[in-house]
Design an enzyme around this catalytic site. Structure first.
Site, PDB file in Angstrom:
ATOM      1  N   LYS A  37       0.438  -1.344  -0.255  1.00  0.00           N
ATOM      2  CA  LYS A  37      -0.122   0.244   0.442  1.00  0.00           C
ATOM      3  C   LYS A  37       0.512   1.754  -0.115  1.00  0.00           C
ATOM      4  O   LYS A  37       2.327   1.398   0.621  1.00  0.00           O
ATOM      5  CB  LYS A  37      -1.374  -0.423   1.110  1.00  0.00           C
ATOM      6  CG  LYS A  37      -1.805   1.078   1.085  1.00  0.00           C
ATOM      7  CD  LYS A  37      -2.645   0.826   2.833  1.00  0.00           C
ATOM      8  CE  LYS A  37      -3.708   1.934   2.868  1.00  0.00           C
ATOM      9  NZ  LYS A  37      -4.696   1.816   3.894  1.00  0.00           N
ATOM     10  N   SER A  62      -9.365   1.672   3.359  1.00  0.00           N
ATOM     11  CA  SER A  62      -8.790   2.307   2.465  1.00  0.00           C
ATOM     12  C   SER A  62      -7.718   1.552   1.285  1.00  0.00           C
ATOM     13  O   SER A  62      -7.594   2.587   1.095  1.00  0.00           O
ATOM     14  CB  SER A  62      -8.034   3.554   3.442  1.00  0.00           C
ATOM     15  OG  SER A  62      -7.387   2.653   4.554  1.00  0.00           O
ATOM     16  N   SER A  65     -10.085  -1.076   7.292  1.00  0.00           N
ATOM     17  CA  SER A  65      -8.918  -0.800   5.930  1.00  0.00           C
ATOM     18  C   SER A  65      -8.156  -2.195   5.267  1.00  0.00           C
ATOM     19  O   SER A  65      -8.358  -2.022   3.889  1.00  0.00           O
ATOM     20  CB  SER A  65      -8.336   0.322   6.205  1.00  0.00           C
ATOM     21  OG  SER A  65      -8.818   1.474   6.059  1.00  0.00           O
TER      22      SER A  65
END
Ligand code: GLN
Length: 430
Positions: A72, A148, A172
């Site tokens: 990420k 997210s 997330s």
């Protein structure tokens, strides 16, 4: 690359059936052909793979030898810009060093292929707040992938990469895993070193893997945490269901619970438990999370650059955080509620081995579906309580609707009980 388990793919690489470079080139061409917008940047993967093939020829056989993995874009990779999905960091200085998680993956031979798209500063549940555009859900292009860590979940679900790292503060990893039909683990708080990752709320942030199956998740968790997890016999298991969660069930999530019960009935018994404070989890998360985010964001950029570059959602959260910082009595109250939530979940886990719930209150929603503030708030309703308590929780694909959209089952365990979560997760796959 096929949908092999990582261990099988590694075996093919170290025995010379296929090279890491071939796999990496295949993956890069898939990423280039994909229109899901999963990646913010790609890295020097071909060079990494060539060097790894040489090492493998010389006898290296790490547990991820030659396997491409994505991270990420809130985690540092030497020489790349870590954007956190924000225009504020788009032109930041390239990183001087890899984050600790990347160091551990590389030590086992992983090829770090690229950095995945995310909600700006990991604030969101839809991946629509990224300054680099929204990510699309591979199960339905018109739907969000969740957030997210939506870029990571979508990339794994679409087969663009063997596995990806995400970060989870209130859901997330687990919520996008649920929306995209993949496995996602939020490990026990503190079990994976987060050095070199941008903090959202350092009292809850936790790095974890998103994978296509439980075995890959276990492997990555073991590498990242440095711990070995035992696979256990699940017979005689006591499985708890939180009564108060039922207030948030709908037709889809009721099916998740029914399916989970069907699958687990042969191995265990069910107990209903009560944890009344879970209904205050959102408010607690909002107060404690935003206080830390507001403080953390003060350290990035200048007031002017923040004003002109940050998106609406991030600015809103800073405002909430600043307001609460000026009212310490609210923080004190939130801390008391946090202790209550933790105690209730710990007490519940004295009466059962694991707690089961849906991972998310719905399937992935459409970009065109303008959600009410209340619905957005509810996206993490099942995932926030274990985050607040620091407990490990995994999302496993469980229910698929006729239109192909999915909801996962969340299995919450006692502190450091990841081994049991993997063992139960395997039952869902068999
Ligand atoms: N969706 C939650 C939020 O918006 C969770 C974010 C996260 O876990 N990083 O805060």
């Amino acid at each position: 690359m096929s949908y092999d388990r990582i261990a099988d793919l590694r075996q093919k690489i170290i025995s010379g059936v296929v090279s890491s470079e071939e796999i990496t080139l295949d993956i890069l061409s898939r990423i280039n052909r994909s229109n899901l917008n999963c990646f913010i940047s790609l890295l020097d993967a071909t060079e990494q793979a060539r060097a790894m093939d040489e090492k493998i020829k010389a006898g290296f056989n790490g547990r991820l030898a030659g396997i491409p993995i994505a991270i990420k874009d809130n985690m540092r990779y030497k020489g790349s810009i870590t954007t956190c999905g924000s225009a504020l960091l788009k032109n930041a200085h390239p990183d001087y060093e890899d984050c600790e998680a990347v160091k551990r993956l590389k030590a086992e031979g992983a090829i770090i292929i690229g950095k995945t798209n995310m909600d700006e500063f990991a604030m969101g549940s839809s991946n629509t707040t990224s300054a680099f555009g929204s990510v699309h859900n591979p199960l339905n292009f018109d739907c969000v992938p969740g957030g997210s860590s939506g870029g990571s979940a979508a990339a794994v679900s679409a087969g663009l990469v063997a596995a990806a790292l995400g970060s989870d503060t209130g859901g997330s990893i687990r919520q996008p895993a649920s929306y995209c039909g993949v496995v996602g683990l939020k490990p026990t708080f503190g079990s994976i070193d987060g050095s070199g990752m941008y903090a959202l709320s350092q009292d809850m942030d936790q790095i974890g893997p998103l994978t296509r199956n439980v075995d890959d998740c276990k492997l990555l968790f073991e590498i990242l945490s440095g711990k070995h997890t035992e696979v256990c016999d699940c017979h005689g298991l006591k499985i708890g269901f939180i009564k108060e969660y039922e207030n948030y069930y709908n037709d889809d999530t009721i099916k998740v619970i029914e399916r989970a019960k069907d699958i687990l009935k042969p191995v265990g018994s069910f107990v209903e438990i009560s944890a009344p404070s879970v209904s205050a989890a959102f408010a607690t998360y909002l107060v404690l999370g935003n206080v830390q985010s507001a403080n953390n964001l003060r350290l990035i950029g200048t007031p002017d650059s923040r004003e002109s570059n940050l998106g609406k959602e991030v600015k809103k959260r800073i405002l909430v955080g600043e307001y609460v910082l000026a009212h310490p009595e609210i923080i004190e109250k939130a801390k008391r509620v946090k202790s209550k939530i933790k105690k209730e979940l710990y007490d519940a886990l004295d009466k059962c081995d694991v707690i089961i719930s849906p991972s998310a209150p719905s399937v992935a929603f459409k970009f065109s579906d303008s959600r009410s503030a209340k619905e957005i708030v509810y996206s993490d309703i099942f995932t926030q309580p274990p985050s607040i308590a620091g407990l490990p929780a995994i999302s496993i694909p469980c229910y698929k609707r006729q239109d192909g959209l999915t909801v996962g089952v969340q299995i919450i365990g006692k502190k450091n009980a990841e081994g049991l979560l993997f063992s139960i997760g395997r039952i869902f796959e068999s």
